[in-house]
Design an enzyme around this catalytic site. Structure first.
Site, PDB file in Angstrom:
ATOM      1  N   GLU A 193      -1.190  -5.671   8.469  1.00 28.33           N
ATOM      2  CA  GLU A 193      -0.413  -4.970   9.487  1.00 28.33           C
ATOM      3  C   GLU A 193      -1.075  -5.151  10.843  1.00 28.33           C
ATOM      4  OE1 GLU A 193       0.352  -0.862   8.610  1.00 28.33           O
ATOM      5  OE2 GLU A 193       1.152  -1.314   6.621  1.00 28.33           O
ATOM      6  N   ASP A 209      -1.066  -6.239  -0.119  1.00 31.39           N
ATOM      7  CA  ASP A 209      -1.418  -5.644   1.178  1.00 31.39           C
ATOM      8  C   ASP A 209      -2.919  -5.466   1.328  1.00 31.39           C
ATOM      9  OD1 ASP A 209       0.762  -5.101   2.790  1.00 31.39           O
ATOM     10  OD2 ASP A 209       1.208  -3.183   1.822  1.00 31.39           O
ATOM     11  N   ASP A 235       0.844  -1.201   0.000  1.00 33.73           N
ATOM     12  CA  ASP A 235       0.000   0.000   0.000  1.00 33.73           C
ATOM     13  C   ASP A 235       0.880   1.253   0.000  1.00 33.73           C
ATOM     14  OD1 ASP A 235       0.841  -0.163   2.610  1.00 33.73           O
ATOM     15  OD2 ASP A 235      -1.155  -0.067   3.508  1.00 33.73           O
ATOM     16  N   SER A 236       2.203   1.061  -0.024  1.00 39.31           N
ATOM     17  CA  SER A 236       3.134   2.166  -0.286  1.00 39.31           C
ATOM     18  C   SER A 236       2.796   2.819  -1.627  1.00 39.31           C
ATOM     19  CB  SER A 236       4.575   1.660  -0.296  1.00 39.31           C
ATOM     20  OG  SER A 236       4.717   0.559  -1.170  1.00 39.31           O
ATOM     21  N   LYS A 274      -1.012  -9.597   2.933  1.00 38.49           N
ATOM     22  CA  LYS A 274      -0.224  -9.090   4.064  1.00 38.49           C
ATOM     23  C   LYS A 274      -1.125  -8.186   4.906  1.00 38.49           C
ATOM     24  CE  LYS A 274       3.362  -6.024   3.531  1.00 38.49           C
ATOM     25  NZ  LYS A 274       2.942  -4.823   4.314  1.00 38.49           N
ATOM     26  N   GLU A 290       9.404  -4.418  10.102  1.00 44.00           N
ATOM     27  CA  GLU A 290       9.849  -3.107   9.572  1.00 44.00           C
ATOM     28  C   GLU A 290      10.411  -2.229  10.689  1.00 44.00           C
ATOM     29  OE1 GLU A 290       7.041  -1.171   6.992  1.00 44.00           O
ATOM     30  OE2 GLU A 290       8.191   0.701   6.958  1.00 44.00           O
TER      31      GLU A 290
HETATM   32  O1  KIV Z   1       3.571  -1.119   1.547  1.00 48.85           O
HETATM   33  C1  KIV Z   1       4.744  -1.485   1.450  1.00 48.85           C
HETATM   34  O2  KIV Z   1       5.412  -1.248   0.455  1.00 48.85           O
HETATM   35  C2  KIV Z   1       5.327  -2.206   2.578  1.00 48.85           C
HETATM   36  C3  KIV Z   1       6.810  -2.138   2.809  1.00 48.85           C
HETATM   37  C4  KIV Z   1       7.180  -2.829   4.054  1.00 48.85           C
HETATM   38  C5  KIV Z   1       7.688  -2.654   1.790  1.00 48.85           C
HETATM   39  O3  KIV Z   1       4.621  -2.792   3.324  1.00 48.85           O
END
Ligand code: KIV
Length: 266
Positions: A114, A84, A45-46, A112, A181
């Site tokens: 968080e 993500d 989500d970057s 993924k 991270e």
């Molecule tokens: O969103 C992202 O790019 C990430 C980073 C840890 C690479 O989660």
């Protein structure tokens, strides 16, 4: 290369060979990176920051993530695709299941999420239903407003002990992988030793089982501001993008990246 699967990742961890992950958001970079030997492509989500120009990842939607996941799938040549779940997409168990299903339908092989120990229940539900999960611990950018900025996590002994406990609990719940991270390098090593599943680090030192960087960061591209300490610009000594990505793959594999200067002390 043959398709990368969970078995490939487990065997790389057992052999002590580093796993190479890179963020990726479109088809041409998916082809370039997977052909250069990147084993895992992360639709992070970057993308909210590097593609959309926001100052955080919070505005990113599930539809954005699904769109870019589908783009990456079309260009990918055998890497494992991880997508993500964006901000609040896992606020309830029902949302977690529905949104994860949408990302898997778009082409992800793993999602993924968080969080910390509280993720255990949703990870168990996803794993039971056939969705491999990577749990993102340490500095979790979706919680930037709680942390009060993008700060190194796990420096205090109690925080570090809790992170190791969370890592073990999430492995027990069925997580297939962890991403760590911005934690001290010593904690990166301790978490990687505490679990059998692969641990990928970003700003977590050289002793995690693999590394990830944001594509634009490692190509030396930015919308402004200083690159984080854990970033290396691989374009600096290369003539082209495939060369820079190839140099990143080689540096992760031979453990010359990250160097001590890219890590954080406790
Ligand atoms: O969103 C992202 O790019 C990430 C980073 C840890 C690479 O989660």
């Amino acid at each position: 290369m043959p398709d990368v699967t969970l078995t490939t990742l487990q065997s790389l961890k057992q052999k002590g060979e580093k796993i190479v992950m890179l963020t990726c958001y479109d088809a041409i970079f998916a082809k370039t990176a997977s052909e250069a030997g990147v084993e895992m492509l992360l639709i992070g989500d970057s993308l909210g920051m590097v593609l959309q120009g926001h100052d955080s990842t919070l505005p990113v939607t599930v539809a954005d993530m699904a769109y870019h996941t589908a783009c990456v799938k079309r260009g990918n040549r055998g890497a494992m695709i991880v997508a993500d779940l964006p901000f609040m997409a896992n606020a309830t168990l029902e949302q977690t299941l529905n949104n994860s299903a949408e990302l898997m339908r778009a082409g992800a092989h793993m999602v993924k999420v968080e969080g910390a120990g509280w993720l255990a229940e949703s990870i168990r539900l996803l794993a039971e239903r056939g969705i491999p999960v990577c749990a993102h611990l340490g500095l979790t950018p979706q919680s930037v407003n709680v942390f009060g900025g993008y700060k190194v996590q796990g420096r205090q002994e109690e925080q570090a002990r809790q992170m190791i406990e969370d890592a073990r609990a999430l492995e027990a719940a069925g997580a297939a992988m962890l991403l760590l991270e911005c934690v001290p390098s010593s904690l990166g090593a301790a978490v990687s030793q505490a679990v059998r599943i692969p641990v990928i680090g970003i700003g977590a030192g050289s002793e995690t089982d693999g590394q990830v960087l944001v594509l634009h960061d490692m190509l030396g591209l930015s919308l402004g501001g200083r690159a984080p300490k854990f970033v290396k610009n691989f374009m600096a000594e290369q003539n082209d993008i495939p060369g820079a990505i190839g140099a990143y793959v080689k540096a992760v594999k031979d453990v010359s990246f990250p160097a001590a200067e890219h890590g954080f002390s406790a």
